[in-house]
Design a protein around this motif. Sequence first.
Motif, mmCIF file in Angstrom:
data_model
loop_
_atom_site.group_PDB
_atom_site.id
_atom_site.type_symbol
_atom_site.label_atom_id
_atom_site.label_comp_id
_atom_site.label_asym_id
_atom_site.label_seq_id
_atom_site.Cartn_x
_atom_site.Cartn_y
_atom_site.Cartn_z
ATOM 1 N N THR B 78 0.815 -1.211 0.000
ATOM 2 C CA THR B 78 0.000 0.000 0.000
ATOM 3 C C THR B 78 0.854 1.269 0.000
ATOM 4 O OG1 THR B 78 -0.102 -0.461 2.339
ATOM 5 C CG2 THR B 78 -2.062 -0.976 1.051
ATOM 6 N N HIS B 79 0.208 2.411 -0.085
ATOM 7 C CA HIS B 79 0.928 3.680 -0.159
ATOM 8 C C HIS B 79 1.786 3.921 1.079
ATOM 9 C CE1 HIS B 79 -1.608 4.391 -3.615
ATOM 10 N NE2 HIS B 79 -0.734 5.309 -3.957
ATOM 11 N N THR B 80 1.227 3.621 2.237
ATOM 12 C CA THR B 80 2.048 3.703 3.446
ATOM 13 C C THR B 80 2.124 2.302 4.010
ATOM 14 O OG1 THR B 80 0.099 4.188 4.754
ATOM 15 C CG2 THR B 80 1.369 6.076 3.984
ATOM 16 N N ARG B 81 3.202 1.997 4.702
ATOM 17 C CA ARG B 81 3.440 0.655 5.209
ATOM 18 C C ARG B 81 2.446 0.282 6.319
ATOM 19 N NH1 ARG B 81 6.197 -2.148 9.095
ATOM 20 N NH2 ARG B 81 7.112 -4.070 8.317
ATOM 21 N N SER B 82 1.949 -0.935 6.280
ATOM 22 C CA SER B 82 1.101 -1.449 7.363
ATOM 23 C C SER B 82 1.886 -2.487 8.140
ATOM 24 C CB SER B 82 -0.127 -2.158 6.795
ATOM 25 O OG SER B 82 -0.716 -1.397 5.779
ATOM 26 N N ASP B 83 1.553 -2.655 9.402
ATOM 27 C CA ASP B 83 2.195 -3.703 10.192
ATOM 28 C C ASP B 83 1.794 -5.075 9.666
ATOM 29 O OD1 ASP B 83 3.415 -1.940 11.819
ATOM 30 O OD2 ASP B 83 1.934 -2.047 13.426
ATOM 31 N N ARG B 84 2.692 -6.050 9.798
ATOM 32 C CA ARG B 84 2.389 -7.421 9.412
ATOM 33 C C ARG B 84 1.395 -8.038 10.379
ATOM 34 N NH1 ARG B 84 6.348 -9.726 6.006
ATOM 35 N NH2 ARG B 84 7.900 -8.118 5.564
ATOM 36 N N GLU B 85 0.473 -8.812 9.863
ATOM 37 C CA GLU B 85 -0.478 -9.498 10.743
ATOM 38 C C GLU B 85 0.238 -10.569 11.567
ATOM 39 O OE1 GLU B 85 -3.656 -10.494 7.890
ATOM 40 O OE2 GLU B 85 -4.723 -8.773 8.718
ATOM 41 N N SER B 86 1.327 -11.104 11.045
ATOM 42 C CA SER B 86 2.081 -12.105 11.816
ATOM 43 C C SER B 86 2.735 -11.446 13.024
ATOM 44 C CB SER B 86 3.141 -12.768 10.950
ATOM 45 O OG SER B 86 4.041 -11.809 10.442
ATOM 46 N N VAL B 87 3.134 -10.190 12.882
ATOM 47 C CA VAL B 87 3.783 -9.480 13.978
ATOM 48 C C VAL B 87 2.736 -9.064 15.012
ATOM 49 C CG1 VAL B 87 5.020 -7.350 14.583
ATOM 50 C CG2 VAL B 87 5.764 -8.709 12.628
ATOM 51 N N ARG B 88 1.583 -8.593 14.524
ATOM 52 C CA ARG B 88 0.505 -8.224 15.440
ATOM 53 C C ARG B 88 -0.081 -9.454 16.133
ATOM 54 N NH1 ARG B 88 -3.654 -5.366 12.112
ATOM 55 N NH2 ARG B 88 -2.212 -5.360 10.361
ATOM 56 N N CYS B 124 -3.239 -16.153 -2.011
ATOM 57 C CA CYS B 124 -3.312 -14.932 -2.807
ATOM 58 C C CYS B 124 -2.588 -13.833 -2.035
ATOM 59 C CB CYS B 124 -4.768 -14.535 -3.027
ATOM 60 S SG CYS B 124 -5.747 -15.858 -3.778
ATOM 61 N N ASP B 125 -1.390 -13.518 -2.433
ATOM 62 C CA ASP B 125 -0.610 -12.501 -1.736
ATOM 63 C C ASP B 125 -0.498 -11.241 -2.579
ATOM 64 O OD1 ASP B 125 0.454 -15.245 -0.473
ATOM 65 O OD2 ASP B 125 0.733 -13.589 0.934
ATOM 66 N N VAL B 126 -0.994 -10.161 -2.024
ATOM 67 C CA VAL B 126 -0.995 -8.897 -2.743
ATOM 68 C C VAL B 126 0.399 -8.287 -2.660
ATOM 69 C CG1 VAL B 126 -2.010 -6.602 -2.901
ATOM 70 C CG2 VAL B 126 -3.416 -8.554 -2.188
ATOM 71 N N LEU B 127 1.080 -8.191 -3.801
ATOM 72 C CA LEU B 127 2.414 -7.596 -3.820
ATOM 73 C C LEU B 127 2.300 -6.080 -3.929
ATOM 74 C CD1 LEU B 127 4.296 -10.083 -6.196
ATOM 75 C CD2 LEU B 127 3.857 -10.265 -3.745
ATOM 76 N N GLN B 128 1.282 -5.626 -4.657
ATOM 77 C CA GLN B 128 1.034 -4.188 -4.761
ATOM 78 C C GLN B 128 -0.470 -3.957 -4.871
ATOM 79 O OE1 GLN B 128 3.902 -1.375 -6.567
ATOM 80 N NE2 GLN B 128 2.362 -1.189 -8.146
ATOM 81 N N TRP C 28 10.902 -2.240 -8.356
ATOM 82 C CA TRP C 28 9.897 -3.256 -8.705
ATOM 83 C C TRP C 28 8.507 -2.882 -8.193
ATOM 84 C CZ3 TRP C 28 6.722 -7.520 -7.521
ATOM 85 C CH2 TRP C 28 6.600 -8.487 -8.539
ATOM 86 N N LEU C 29 8.459 -1.994 -7.218
ATOM 87 C CA LEU C 29 7.180 -1.538 -6.665
ATOM 88 C C LEU C 29 6.991 -0.051 -6.942
ATOM 89 C CD1 LEU C 29 7.311 -3.314 -3.180
ATOM 90 C CD2 LEU C 29 5.902 -3.981 -5.135
ATOM 91 N N ASP C 30 5.757 0.397 -7.021
ATOM 92 C CA ASP C 30 5.487 1.800 -7.336
ATOM 93 C C ASP C 30 5.446 2.707 -6.113
ATOM 94 O OD1 ASP C 30 5.079 1.630 -10.236
ATOM 95 O OD2 ASP C 30 3.378 0.361 -9.692
ATOM 96 N N HIS C 31 5.018 2.166 -4.953
ATOM 97 C CA HIS C 31 4.816 3.037 -3.803
ATOM 98 C C HIS C 31 6.069 3.184 -2.926
ATOM 99 C CE1 HIS C 31 0.761 2.461 -5.049
ATOM 100 N NE2 HIS C 31 0.536 1.343 -4.412
ATOM 101 N N ALA C 32 6.840 2.096 -2.787
ATOM 102 C CA ALA C 32 7.937 2.097 -1.818
ATOM 103 C C ALA C 32 9.047 3.073 -2.217
ATOM 104 C CB ALA C 32 8.505 0.690 -1.677
ATOM 105 N N VAL C 47 12.311 -6.950 -1.786
ATOM 106 C CA VAL C 47 12.651 -6.066 -0.672
ATOM 107 C C VAL C 47 12.012 -4.696 -0.899
ATOM 108 C CG1 VAL C 47 14.499 -5.035 0.690
ATOM 109 C CG2 VAL C 47 14.900 -7.203 -0.486
ATOM 110 N N ALA C 48 11.281 -4.223 0.093
ATOM 111 C CA ALA C 48 10.691 -2.880 0.014
ATOM 112 C C ALA C 48 11.251 -2.035 1.149
ATOM 113 C CB ALA C 48 9.173 -2.956 0.142
ATOM 114 N N ALA C 49 11.764 -0.872 0.822
ATOM 115 C CA ALA C 49 12.269 0.041 1.850
ATOM 116 C C ALA C 49 11.230 1.130 2.062
ATOM 117 C CB ALA C 49 13.589 0.651 1.400
ATOM 118 N N SER C 50 10.759 1.259 3.309
ATOM 119 C CA SER C 50 9.745 2.277 3.633
ATOM 120 C C SER C 50 10.351 3.336 4.536
ATOM 121 C CB SER C 50 8.561 1.636 4.360
ATOM 122 O OG SER C 50 7.936 0.675 3.542
ATOM 123 N N VAL C 51 10.217 4.580 4.129
ATOM 124 C CA VAL C 51 10.769 5.689 4.891
ATOM 125 C C VAL C 51 9.661 6.351 5.705
ATOM 126 C CG1 VAL C 51 11.762 7.996 4.702
ATOM 127 C CG2 VAL C 51 12.567 6.160 3.193
#
Lengths: 246, 246, 246, 246, 246, 246
Positions: B78-88, B124-128, C28-32, C47-51
């Motif tokens: 997504t546009h801004t990073r979300s926390d992983r559900e595995s981490v939560r 089904c893993d959403v890459l973008q 490879w990604l548009d948002h990161a 690998v995605a780098a988020s700032v």
Amino acid sequence: MTTPSTPGSRIDGRAPDQLRPIGITRGWLDHAEGSVLVEYGRTRVLVAASVTTGVPRWRKDSGLGWVTAEYAMLPRATHTRSDRESVRGRIGGRTHEISRLIGRSLRAVVDFKALGENTIVLDCDVLQADGGTRTAAITGAYVALADAVSHLRGLGRLKGEPLMDSVSAISAGFVGGVPLLDLAYEEDSTAGTDMNIVMTGSGDYIEVQGTAEGKPFSRAELDVLLELGAQGCRDLTEIQNKALLR
Amino acid sequence: MTTPSTPGSRIDGRAPDQLRPIGITRGWLDHAEGSVLVEYGRTRVLVAASVTTGVPRWRKDSGLGWVTAEYAMLPRATHTRSDRESVRGRIGGRTHEISRLIGRSLRAVVDFKALGENTIVLDCDVLQADGGTRTAAITGAYVALADAVSHLRGLGRLKGEPLMDSVSAISAGFVGGVPLLDLAYEEDSTAGTDMNIVMTGSGDYIEVQGTAEGKPFSRAELDVLLELGAQGCRDLTEIQNKALLR
Amino acid sequence: MTTPSTPGSRIDGRAPDQLRPIGITRGWLDHAEGSVLVEYGRTRVLVAASVTTGVPRWRKDSGLGWVTAEYAMLPRATHTRSDRESVRGRIGGRTHEISRLIGRSLRAVVDFKALGENTIVLDCDVLQADGGTRTAAITGAYVALADAVSHLRGLGRLKGEPLMDSVSAISAGFVGGVPLLDLAYEEDSTAGTDMNIVMTGSGDYIEVQGTAEGKPFSRAELDVLLELGAQGCRDLTEIQNKALLR
Amino acid sequence: MTTPSTPGSRIDGRAPDQLRPIGITRGWLDHAEGSVLVEYGRTRVLVAASVTTGVPRWRKDSGLGWVTAEYAMLPRATHTRSDRESVRGRIGGRTHEISRLIGRSLRAVVDFKALGENTIVLDCDVLQADGGTRTAAITGAYVALADAVSHLRGLGRLKGEPLMDSVSAISAGFVGGVPLLDLAYEEDSTAGTDMNIVMTGSGDYIEVQGTAEGKPFSRAELDVLLELGAQGCRDLTEIQNKALLR
Amino acid sequence: MTTPSTPGSRIDGRAPDQLRPIGITRGWLDHAEGSVLVEYGRTRVLVAASVTTGVPRWRKDSGLGWVTAEYAMLPRATHTRSDRESVRGRIGGRTHEISRLIGRSLRAVVDFKALGENTIVLDCDVLQADGGTRTAAITGAYVALADAVSHLRGLGRLKGEPLMDSVSAISAGFVGGVPLLDLAYEEDSTAGTDMNIVMTGSGDYIEVQGTAEGKPFSRAELDVLLELGAQGCRDLTEIQNKALLR
Amino acid sequence: MTTPSTPGSRIDGRAPDQLRPIGITRGWLDHAEGSVLVEYGRTRVLVAASVTTGVPRWRKDSGLGWVTAEYAMLPRATHTRSDRESVRGRIGGRTHEISRLIGRSLRAVVDFKALGENTIVLDCDVLQADGGTRTAAITGAYVALADAVSHLRGLGRLKGEPLMDSVSAISAGFVGGVPLLDLAYEEDSTAGTDMNIVMTGSGDYIEVQGTAEGKPFSRAELDVLLELGAQGCRDLTEIQNKALLR
């Protein structure tokens, strides 16, 4: 209890387009700002509306209120006992899905500006399940919400009239090729297509969810169920209005 | 990549009833029995179909197979990073809801007797993500499922033809009063009504989910979206068929 | 894709001291803010780098930035499907261990004062696994980090040059008594000793992890693997530099 | 307590290559088949070896035994209290990582065929932490394991001699440019490079983990630490042997 | 170790109304503000008292301090190994119940105004269990608490004398019809009635918990156990006082 | 509803030794083998008894049955809403403690040989809380258990009479120095000493739990509460017997 009674061929003798006896008992709890015991036949849901001042963090200082819902089932609401989600340590997908549906449905008729920065949580706990628990929960939650709003009005904490319309919900489906309204558990579990319809008192749709449990359904079949649901919601709206007058 | 290109007034220049460029790349992974990278414009979902012998415990010795799905998003899809559900430590309601929808949609076209006691899991893993991740997942999952079924056929482990029809899915909604097909993220987030439609290749409905995000919608508006979605699914079915011929 | 091709006796025809074909695809990604698809043969890591502006609470008002990493595998990255950690509700020990290794490795070359109070999260998701996922993740993460740093530089949000050196990583091990570089899964699972080496572009060690999978190893054997790894990292550094010039 | 006492410039007066006073108290618990209170100076770890008949499911009917370890810290083992992992509901990455290291280290010297289908679990609970908890745990766990093996031998449940060698572990690092053996907490937290070395009694390496905490280290520095660690493990092996004779 | 020694018919030769040898070792840990290794025969509990400035959020700015406790057992404290609660991801009901009992018992003698806004956490970790772990924990926790209070007094951070009385605890029960004091594990597991009594040094009750494990008990039987417990607590108070004088 | 009505000085006009109006409504649910809505004044608990053939694994092939209980509160049972334990993902200590108490209390009167290998689960869900929820739950659970046992008797699945006695429970405490029976929430929260007493119909004690909430209590005070509780349980036994005759 309202008991319409046209004869019919269903398990409980109802006509295909007939609701089960609908009960709406307000004020079932002493502490909650609004509370309703809602019954669709043997399906029995206790709805408690809790009012708190303020809104969740992400909505702070917006001037807008918030309404949300949580749905759950007692372990022995069903024919055989289910484990508690608190014991399993996780909320199941079905529970999550229905909680979200109820919250979304009620928010569709709320003017959050008029509500002001107040939060209303609607807890919908299924005491006994016999099909249609999510639709009963929505129909009852609207009434509990209305009472909670009255409570806030009494305290002078509103900035206007937050309820722009009423909300009710009903299921419809094809069982053995026949379109039926308000499916009881036994009907639901054999239905080929299952639809849940949430509508406003003025007749618009808030949510339409149709699922092919068996074989996919045609546009014509979809139209029949949409019509049946619309009629059911009209009846429910009337029952809600009567209950709120008492 | 299929890129229909009628000019139009939408952000990306599409006509109101036009799909985004749809990409279906089969065999994107080396290990999975079926795998597809599916793209609806910038939305990019990796679907892996995993075949295992046997079925879940509750279905054992029934002679019937099983198909299920899991949906998830990479944190920076997504546009801004979300926390992983595995981490939560928990799966959110939205994730649950979509996983269930995908599984249900595919099961609607599977003959489980013909599949025999085999299980196919569709990851089904959403890459973008750019709107329409659930519909892209369903459309891609059908193709991955078809490849997994071919794999089983090659091994002689089927008892018949398990795929009774194909499945595709698309969104439609009203944005600024205009009915649009296949909403991109920016459109979706401003839509008044949002609908997801899952259909078979032969034109019947598997799932219809319409939600009033803003104000409730009329029956006439519902009909417009149903028609728009049906047309979108017809186009997608064609694209799926072409991809499966390659 | 860079494909060095000296003939050899390994499964895939490589020489004992030869890397697999290494691919580094930036953007490879548009948002990161930085993103890389890194490939070590069939091992493929996104690998995605988020700032984000600001740093974790415990580091606030220190004037120092922060870099951290999370590693995960898609369920069907491997030969047989694994359950999702989000579904199991916990992150496994291996996942934790590798996430920590990646973060530590990159922090070793970062000048946090120059980075200023910005945080960069490196999400390393294994799309396909064929041995060496942690080393590929580190090598790719450095490139994504470099792009994220450029992004910050473009915004004028740096206080200096945060990257003091580059980082790459490779595995080495004894298989059937022969020292091999960059083990593929099949080699890794039969290796007697397994070593992961993380080095700077200028040839110093950041992390050295050698493990006797079968019988303990002598000092002489350790030295052979250290040398092999150093050579592999020199090659990777060159590939990274080329990728960053594109 | 063994207390070598060469004068030196370290906090506690030790020479750079000197171990802290090492204590190994066998039979500290009444119920466990093997138990050791191991002390590296003020670091105090209680190791309990528990024997059970049978092996984990995935190893059943293989004729092979199993050895595994769990590491944990009491909340007030450290200078300031930490929350319990049981209260937080999750095991942290560090805990996972160390548990895996201990188990792997001991398995490297076990002949599982000779052990037969028995499982030995080594619980390593840090009662007080002052640096080197993982190395103390490994050194103590070997002694507790030896006692548990003797217990099984006494019951006639072994198929041979399961212990092919002994295991000990020690840390080494550069502090202020000086290479030091067996770092105490205060030294460890200022070390530029930190290394943990696990070796057999006969002088081979089981695990080598070197980490640049500050700036990356050269090959020459790595060699110095490897040599220092090897010497420390030789001393520890002698202490273990004496303890086992008592 | 205090070892009263009247002969008797119990497993370990004690008289029915005789305590096991009671050990109270202060200062067992180097970091904690108060620490005690308390022993009731083979039952061995390590209590650490941790002082922090400030109180939990719900008590802030009240001028009052806080005391709380956490109880846990090492996995091999018992005859057969139990899984760790941190690994299972949840704290069991028994652990919760005992933690709450210990905290409540100590709070009964604390003047929170005199304590000021300081928090003392009492970690009670059972290293070895042989019956009576909760009573030993309470008796030891009082001593550790007293040491932590002295520590605060030394720092001038108290507003008066926080300890209004002392606390000790003991079990009593009927085994084979005979009333016994301070049950060891083997006695406890065959007891018909089991009672835990927590008393102040001045002889009042803080907590009385009597449970019919087998058949319900009469008022007369209850009175016998209450008397026996009162006597045991008198003896323990004396032992605590002696320990605090050392 | 049974409403004894001696005048008195308590909030609700009761005499110090008077129970609140007690309601026991059997058969409140349609599916459960036994179900009771039990009321102690405004405290309202729904108890469902679920019968299943077989026993937990650890009790298999023993010829003995099993009885267990789970206690929970709806989120708005209380004056202000509490979060759901299912949402928090953990069961709190209080919930655990009360569940265990209820199960233990009922097991004390069950002859498990006569019950045969059947399990009865008692779900006690507090719909509204006004003090005494655990005692109401126990009193109601006994009646639901009796109905579930009758159900098993009707099916011929018993090996004798499993109920050796009846069980009821009540609270008592000192409020403002006056001993009161059956504390309502407001009384309970200001009580100096709080006691819960569980007794058999024939007058013996199953569980006695007295807690000093404020200052410790003397033996004389304890005796007063024990007597008061015994009288309350005698009254409740009579009410239970009447309810079971209907």
